[in-house]
Write a protein that holds these residues in place. Structure first.
Motif, PDB file in Angstrom:
ATOM      1  N   ASP A   1       0.884  -1.174   0.259  1.00 38.89           N
ATOM      2  CA  ASP A   1      -0.091  -0.184  -0.078  1.00 38.89           C
ATOM      3  C   ASP A   1       0.888   1.183  -0.069  1.00 38.89           C
ATOM      4  N   TYR A   2       2.213   0.901   0.438  1.00 37.29           N
ATOM      5  CA  TYR A   2       2.867   2.386   0.404  1.00 37.29           C
ATOM      6  C   TYR A   2       4.054   2.571  -0.687  1.00 37.29           C
ATOM      7  N   LEU A   3       4.168   1.387  -1.359  1.00 36.41           N
ATOM      8  CA  LEU A   3       5.402   1.350  -2.358  1.00 36.41           C
ATOM      9  C   LEU A   3       5.531   2.338  -3.301  1.00 36.41           C
ATOM     10  N   LYS A   4       4.313   3.054  -3.748  1.00 38.89           N
ATOM     11  CA  LYS A   4       4.214   3.981  -4.571  1.00 38.89           C
ATOM     12  C   LYS A   4       3.837   5.475  -4.216  1.00 38.89           C
ATOM     13  N   HIS A   5       3.817   5.623  -2.659  1.00 37.66           N
ATOM     14  CA  HIS A   5       3.567   6.944  -2.168  1.00 37.66           C
ATOM     15  C   HIS A   5       4.545   8.053  -2.584  1.00 37.66           C
ATOM     16  N   GLU A   6       4.218   9.158  -2.933  1.00 41.01           N
ATOM     17  CA  GLU A   6       5.154  10.333  -3.131  1.00 41.01           C
ATOM     18  C   GLU A   6       6.108  10.450  -2.073  1.00 41.01           C
ATOM     19  N   HIS A   7       5.352  10.368  -0.682  1.00 39.39           N
ATOM     20  CA  HIS A   7       5.901  11.077   0.253  1.00 39.39           C
ATOM     21  C   HIS A   7       6.412   9.978   1.572  1.00 39.39           C
ATOM     22  N   ILE A   8       6.180   8.657   0.951  1.00 34.83           N
ATOM     23  CA  ILE A   8       6.740   7.418   1.792  1.00 34.83           C
ATOM     24  C   ILE A   8       7.678   6.501   0.961  1.00 34.83           C
ATOM     25  N   ALA A   9       8.772   6.235   1.535  1.00 31.92           N
ATOM     26  CA  ALA A   9       9.422   5.284   0.555  1.00 31.92           C
ATOM     27  C   ALA A   9      10.228   4.306   1.834  1.00 31.92           C
ATOM     28  N   ILE A  10      10.004   3.132   1.006  1.00 31.87           N
ATOM     29  CA  ILE A  10      10.580   2.026   2.036  1.00 31.87           C
ATOM     30  C   ILE A  10      11.842   1.630   1.523  1.00 31.87           C
ATOM     31  N   GLN A  11      12.694   1.393   1.995  1.00 31.40           N
ATOM     32  CA  GLN A  11      14.166   1.356   2.008  1.00 31.40           C
ATOM     33  C   GLN A  11      14.743   0.051   2.332  1.00 31.40           C
ATOM     34  N   TYR A  12      15.027  -1.050   1.346  1.00 30.60           N
ATOM     35  CA  TYR A  12      15.644  -2.342   1.810  1.00 30.60           C
ATOM     36  C   TYR A  12      16.574  -2.740   0.930  1.00 30.60           C
ATOM     37  N   ASP A  13      17.258  -3.547   0.930  1.00 29.75           N
ATOM     38  CA  ASP A  13      18.329  -4.359  -0.144  1.00 29.75           C
ATOM     39  C   ASP A  13      17.545  -5.716  -0.568  1.00 29.75           C
ATOM     40  N   THR A  14      17.636  -5.894  -1.990  1.00 36.47           N
ATOM     41  CA  THR A  14      17.227  -7.085  -2.273  1.00 36.47           C
ATOM     42  C   THR A  14      17.873  -8.343  -2.327  1.00 36.47           C
ATOM     43  N   ASP A  15      19.229  -8.092  -1.607  1.00 34.06           N
ATOM     44  CA  ASP A  15      19.894  -9.408  -1.487  1.00 34.06           C
ATOM     45  C   ASP A  15      19.504 -10.194  -0.366  1.00 34.06           C
ATOM     46  N   GLU A  16      18.713 -11.292  -0.531  1.00 36.14           N
ATOM     47  CA  GLU A  16      18.198 -12.233   0.347  1.00 36.14           C
ATOM     48  C   GLU A  16      19.382 -12.750   1.218  1.00 36.14           C
ATOM     49  N   ASN A  17      20.592 -12.903   1.000  1.00 30.66           N
ATOM     50  CA  ASN A  17      21.709 -13.715   1.621  1.00 30.66           C
ATOM     51  C   ASN A  17      22.013 -12.707   2.603  1.00 30.66           C
ATOM     52  N   ALA A  18      21.757 -11.618   2.534  1.00 26.92           N
ATOM     53  CA  ALA A  18      22.309 -10.309   3.393  1.00 26.92           C
ATOM     54  C   ALA A  18      20.769  -9.786   4.062  1.00 26.92           C
ATOM     55  N   ARG A  19      20.505 -10.601   5.029  1.00 32.32           N
ATOM     56  CA  ARG A  19      19.097 -10.412   5.607  1.00 32.32           C
ATOM     57  C   ARG A  19      18.695  -9.248   6.480  1.00 32.32           C
ATOM     58  N   THR A  20      19.846  -8.907   7.161  1.00 31.99           N
ATOM     59  CA  THR A  20      19.646  -7.673   8.274  1.00 31.99           C
ATOM     60  C   THR A  20      20.928  -6.838   8.070  1.00 31.99           C
ATOM     61  N   LEU A  21      20.948  -5.815   9.149  1.00 32.77           N
ATOM     62  CA  LEU A  21      22.179  -4.892   8.934  1.00 32.77           C
ATOM     63  C   LEU A  21      23.404  -5.308   8.974  1.00 32.77           C
ATOM     64  N   GLU A  22      23.872  -6.219   9.714  1.00 32.44           N
ATOM     65  CA  GLU A  22      25.147  -6.469   9.923  1.00 32.44           C
ATOM     66  C   GLU A  22      25.711  -7.167   8.851  1.00 32.44           C
ATOM     67  N   PRO A  23      25.166  -8.332   8.215  1.00 34.91           N
ATOM     68  CA  PRO A  23      25.497  -8.591   6.975  1.00 34.91           C
ATOM     69  C   PRO A  23      25.600  -7.798   5.917  1.00 34.91           C
TER      70      PRO A  23
END
Length: 200
Positions: free
Chosen positions: A120-142
């Motif tokens: 519901d939020y992926l195409k909002h002008e004022h809301i951005a969901i920031q994540y990496d698509t590399d599923e091998n690096a699941r969290t912040l530390e990797p």
């Protein structure tokens, strides 16, 4: 504000009055039980960056400072640490009030699930969901290890790990300490791309 009910709040911005009465009942009840001032921080912010915990907050603060030469709060940006389960609750408020918000989140090894969660939020002008698509690096530390390599991190952390696996285990067992060292160091290190997008 939480105890009175966020749906009772009347905001005056740019000559317009806005109420949060459009919040659904579950979200209203969630904020009634929420301690602290995070709701007020979001409502009063011109821009916010939502993160999952203290480690993410330190890394985002450092990344912002390196990009802009000042801490986020000095630029009117509030970095708010909330449970990832509550991100969508805060986004409901941001959506109604048209507050610019970036969510910095782990992909937890399942990008499709993440995209479905925030569809519901992926195409909002004022809301951005920031994540990496590399599923091998699941969290912040990797993600940090991937962006910098073992040599750079051993130098900053004062460790001598011979394998990525051992270094990553140390980082995951000492999340906040590792983030604090990265925040305090003068040594150059690379910010993961999804965090760089959030602080742009």
């Amino acid at each position: 504000m939480n105890k009175l009910g966020v749906d009772s709040v009347l905001m005056f911005m740019n000559g317009n009055a806005t109420k949060l009465a459009a919040l659904d009942t579950e979200t209203r009840d969630y904020f009634l039980k929420l301690p602290g001032y995070d709701t007020l921080r979001l409502v009063l912010s011109k821009r916010a960056i939502l993160v999952e915990g203290p480690s993410d907050e330190l890394i985002v603060q450092k990344a912002f400072h390196r990009r802009h030469g000042k801490l986020p709060i000095e630029a009117g940006v509030d970095v708010i640490s909330v449970s990832s389960l509550a991100f969508k609750r805060f986004l409901e408020i941001a959506d109604i009030l048209k507050i610019k918000v970036d969510v910095v989140t782990d992909n937890d090894g399942d990008v499709k699930r993440l995209q479905k969660k925030y569809a519901d939020y992926l195409k909002h002008e004022h809301i951005a969901i920031q994540y990496d698509t590399d599923e091998n690096a699941r969290t912040l530390e990797p993600q940090i290890l991937k962006a910098n390599g073992r040599g750079v991190l051993n130098d900053i952390l004062g460790t001598t790990y011979a394998t990525d696996e051992d270094l990553l285990k140390f980082m995951q067992n000492n999340k906040t300490e590792v983030a604090l060292r990265l925040f305090e160091t003068d040594t150059e290190w690379n910010v993961p791309e999804y965090i760089s997008r959030a602080v742009a």
